[in-house]
Design a protein around this motif. Sequence first.
Motif, PDB file in Angstrom:
ATOM      1  N   VAL A 115       0.653  -1.055  -0.015  1.00 30.00           N
ATOM      2  CA  VAL A 115       0.001  -0.061  -0.112  1.00 30.00           C
ATOM      3  C   VAL A 115       0.882   1.262  -0.026  1.00 30.00           C
ATOM      4  O   VAL A 115       1.698   1.446   0.921  1.00 30.00           O
ATOM      5  N   LEU A 116       0.612   2.246  -0.950  1.00 33.47           N
ATOM      6  CA  LEU A 116       1.302   3.572  -1.032  1.00 33.47           C
ATOM      7  C   LEU A 116       0.390   4.454  -0.861  1.00 33.47           C
ATOM      8  O   LEU A 116      -0.791   4.470  -0.949  1.00 33.47           O
ATOM      9  N   PHE A 117       0.784   5.756  -0.436  1.00 32.00           N
ATOM     10  CA  PHE A 117      -0.141   6.947  -0.344  1.00 32.00           C
ATOM     11  C   PHE A 117       0.219   8.063  -1.131  1.00 32.00           C
ATOM     12  O   PHE A 117      -0.704   8.996  -1.110  1.00 32.00           O
ATOM     13  N   ASN A 118       1.148   8.068  -1.945  1.00 34.97           N
ATOM     14  CA  ASN A 118       1.385   9.143  -2.993  1.00 34.97           C
ATOM     15  C   ASN A 118       1.326   8.189  -4.445  1.00 34.97           C
ATOM     16  O   ASN A 118       1.794   7.329  -4.319  1.00 34.97           O
ATOM     17  N   LYS A 119       1.018   9.134  -5.201  1.00 38.81           N
ATOM     18  CA  LYS A 119       0.728   8.740  -6.690  1.00 38.81           C
ATOM     19  C   LYS A 119       2.066   8.254  -7.128  1.00 38.81           C
ATOM     20  O   LYS A 119       2.888   8.810  -7.036  1.00 38.81           O
ATOM     21  N   SER A 120       1.918   7.291  -8.032  1.00 45.89           N
ATOM     22  CA  SER A 120       2.837   6.758  -8.520  1.00 45.89           C
ATOM     23  C   SER A 120       2.539   6.140 -10.066  1.00 45.89           C
ATOM     24  O   SER A 120       1.605   5.486 -10.197  1.00 45.89           O
ATOM     25  N   HIS A 121       3.356   6.595 -11.118  1.00 45.85           N
ATOM     26  CA  HIS A 121       2.883   6.283 -12.588  1.00 45.85           C
ATOM     27  C   HIS A 121       2.918   4.785 -12.483  1.00 45.85           C
ATOM     28  O   HIS A 121       3.557   4.064 -12.294  1.00 45.85           O
ATOM     29  N   GLY A 122       1.558   4.546 -13.366  1.00 45.51           N
ATOM     30  CA  GLY A 122       1.582   3.165 -13.617  1.00 45.51           C
ATOM     31  C   GLY A 122       0.867   2.388 -12.279  1.00 45.51           C
ATOM     32  O   GLY A 122       0.183   1.034 -12.797  1.00 45.51           O
ATOM     33  N   VAL A 123       0.862   2.776 -11.232  1.00 45.75           N
ATOM     34  CA  VAL A 123       0.227   2.181 -10.145  1.00 45.75           C
ATOM     35  C   VAL A 123      -1.259   2.421  -9.923  1.00 45.75           C
ATOM     36  O   VAL A 123      -1.681   3.638  -9.622  1.00 45.75           O
ATOM     37  N   PRO A 124      -2.146   1.446  -9.807  1.00 48.53           N
ATOM     38  CA  PRO A 124      -3.369   1.628  -9.741  1.00 48.53           C
ATOM     39  C   PRO A 124      -3.812   2.423  -8.265  1.00 48.53           C
ATOM     40  O   PRO A 124      -3.098   2.010  -7.429  1.00 48.53           O
ATOM     41  N   GLN A 125      -4.525   3.483  -8.493  1.00 46.35           N
ATOM     42  CA  GLN A 125      -5.209   3.888  -7.067  1.00 46.35           C
ATOM     43  C   GLN A 125      -6.641   3.373  -6.732  1.00 46.35           C
ATOM     44  O   GLN A 125      -7.316   3.336  -7.701  1.00 46.35           O
ATOM     45  N   LEU A 126      -6.873   3.083  -5.483  1.00 43.20           N
ATOM     46  CA  LEU A 126      -7.951   2.844  -4.656  1.00 43.20           C
ATOM     47  C   LEU A 126      -8.610   4.042  -4.264  1.00 43.20           C
ATOM     48  O   LEU A 126      -8.048   4.422  -3.105  1.00 43.20           O
ATOM     49  N   LEU A 127      -9.521   4.741  -4.582  1.00 42.87           N
ATOM     50  CA  LEU A 127     -10.041   5.933  -4.193  1.00 42.87           C
ATOM     51  C   LEU A 127     -11.529   5.495  -3.313  1.00 42.87           C
ATOM     52  O   LEU A 127     -12.356   4.960  -3.964  1.00 42.87           O
ATOM     53  N   PHE A 128     -11.301   5.579  -2.056  1.00 46.96           N
ATOM     54  CA  PHE A 128     -12.570   5.334  -0.983  1.00 46.96           C
ATOM     55  C   PHE A 128     -13.203   6.404  -0.902  1.00 46.96           C
ATOM     56  O   PHE A 128     -12.674   7.490  -0.089  1.00 46.96           O
ATOM     57  N   VAL A 129     -14.632   6.555  -1.411  1.00 42.39           N
ATOM     58  CA  VAL A 129     -15.417   7.822  -1.318  1.00 42.39           C
ATOM     59  C   VAL A 129     -16.371   7.639  -0.243  1.00 42.39           C
ATOM     60  O   VAL A 129     -17.452   6.663  -0.325  1.00 42.39           O
ATOM     61  N   LEU A 130     -16.186   7.889   0.970  1.00 42.21           N
ATOM     62  CA  LEU A 130     -17.357   8.009   1.877  1.00 42.21           C
ATOM     63  C   LEU A 130     -18.467   8.704   1.920  1.00 42.21           C
ATOM     64  O   LEU A 130     -18.392  10.126   1.666  1.00 42.21           O
ATOM     65  N   LYS A 131     -19.631   8.224   1.899  1.00 39.43           N
ATOM     66  CA  LYS A 131     -20.917   8.823   1.351  1.00 39.43           C
ATOM     67  C   LYS A 131     -21.750   9.050   2.603  1.00 39.43           C
ATOM     68  O   LYS A 131     -22.423  10.047   2.911  1.00 39.43           O
ATOM     69  N   GLU A 132     -21.769   8.146   3.517  1.00 46.25           N
ATOM     70  CA  GLU A 132     -22.511   8.256   4.770  1.00 46.25           C
ATOM     71  C   GLU A 132     -22.030   7.422   5.859  1.00 46.25           C
ATOM     72  O   GLU A 132     -21.567   6.141   5.662  1.00 46.25           O
ATOM     73  N   PHE A 133     -22.223   7.694   6.851  1.00 46.19           N
ATOM     74  CA  PHE A 133     -21.677   7.131   8.191  1.00 46.19           C
ATOM     75  C   PHE A 133     -22.145   7.747   9.539  1.00 46.19           C
ATOM     76  O   PHE A 133     -21.427   8.675  10.022  1.00 46.19           O
ATOM     77  N   PHE A 134     -23.117   7.176  10.161  1.00 43.87           N
ATOM     78  CA  PHE A 134     -23.750   7.728  11.366  1.00 43.87           C
ATOM     79  C   PHE A 134     -24.494   6.775  12.009  1.00 43.87           C
ATOM     80  O   PHE A 134     -24.566   5.659  11.872  1.00 43.87           O
ATOM     81  N   LEU A 135     -24.510   7.503  13.408  1.00 46.44           N
ATOM     82  CA  LEU A 135     -25.485   6.427  14.335  1.00 46.44           C
ATOM     83  C   LEU A 135     -26.643   7.400  14.882  1.00 46.44           C
ATOM     84  O   LEU A 135     -26.439   8.222  15.239  1.00 46.44           O
ATOM     85  N   ASP A 136     -27.402   6.550  15.085  1.00 44.02           N
ATOM     86  CA  ASP A 136     -28.781   7.233  15.641  1.00 44.02           C
ATOM     87  C   ASP A 136     -29.297   6.300  16.532  1.00 44.02           C
ATOM     88  O   ASP A 136     -29.385   4.924  16.802  1.00 44.02           O
ATOM     89  N   LEU A 137     -30.550   6.905  17.496  1.00 42.78           N
ATOM     90  CA  LEU A 137     -31.294   5.937  18.209  1.00 42.78           C
ATOM     91  C   LEU A 137     -32.677   6.483  17.967  1.00 42.78           C
ATOM     92  O   LEU A 137     -33.299   7.389  18.140  1.00 42.78           O
ATOM     93  N   GLU A 138     -33.197   5.252  17.488  1.00 36.64           N
ATOM     94  CA  GLU A 138     -34.633   5.462  17.110  1.00 36.64           C
ATOM     95  C   GLU A 138     -35.675   4.265  17.820  1.00 36.64           C
ATOM     96  O   GLU A 138     -35.614   3.035  17.774  1.00 36.64           O
TER      97      GLU A 138
END
Length: 205
Positions: A115-138
């Motif tokens: 696992v790398l954290f800086n862009k490297s030519h030719g190395v694929p990037q996994l982009l994790f896009v968090l859209k929702e994350f919460f806790l509620d009491l219903e």
Amino acid sequence: MRRIKRVFFESLVFLSVAGFTASCASIPELQIDYRLPPRSDRLRDKKVVLKIVDARKNKGILNPGARKKLEGFSGNFSLSVAGYKGKGVTIGIFQVKSMIREVLKRRLENLGLTVLFNKSHGVPQLLFVLKEFFLDLEGERWVAKMSYEARLLRDGGFMASQELNGQAERYELVGREEADVAVGEIFTDLVNRLDVAGLFQKVGL
């Protein structure tokens, strides 16, 4: 006899106040116990660049119902990580984005990836896009929800993606343990359902 009754009554009052105080005590952080899936070498000797994007509209973790119950919550998580059959080890205190980064790094390494954290030519990037994350009491139920999209890119070009969402529910009991369990369950389930090997295979990597 009056003195005995008075002592008994005062004891009941003390226990009631103590229980109320404990239930209303401030919550510095929520506890997440993450467990890795079985180890695999399907992606051994391959590399990936990991990037996390927090795209949530509401950056808060607690919805109104949970916020009233968990007063004083710092917005941080105490993270514990365990191997597939091992015991959990406390890693540290994290905010949402850094926690996901830490867990995903371990999840990807568990597949044999470097696992790398800086862009490297030719190395694929996994982009994790968090859209929702919460806790509620219903009502009497703790409800934790999470959704995200994982995109596989290379040199800025889109290659493949996977979207996941779900929720976990736990009935409220004394204390906040079930709240921790609900959040930990949905987090572990959705992170482990990410099919990174499938994304690589889909694009011939």
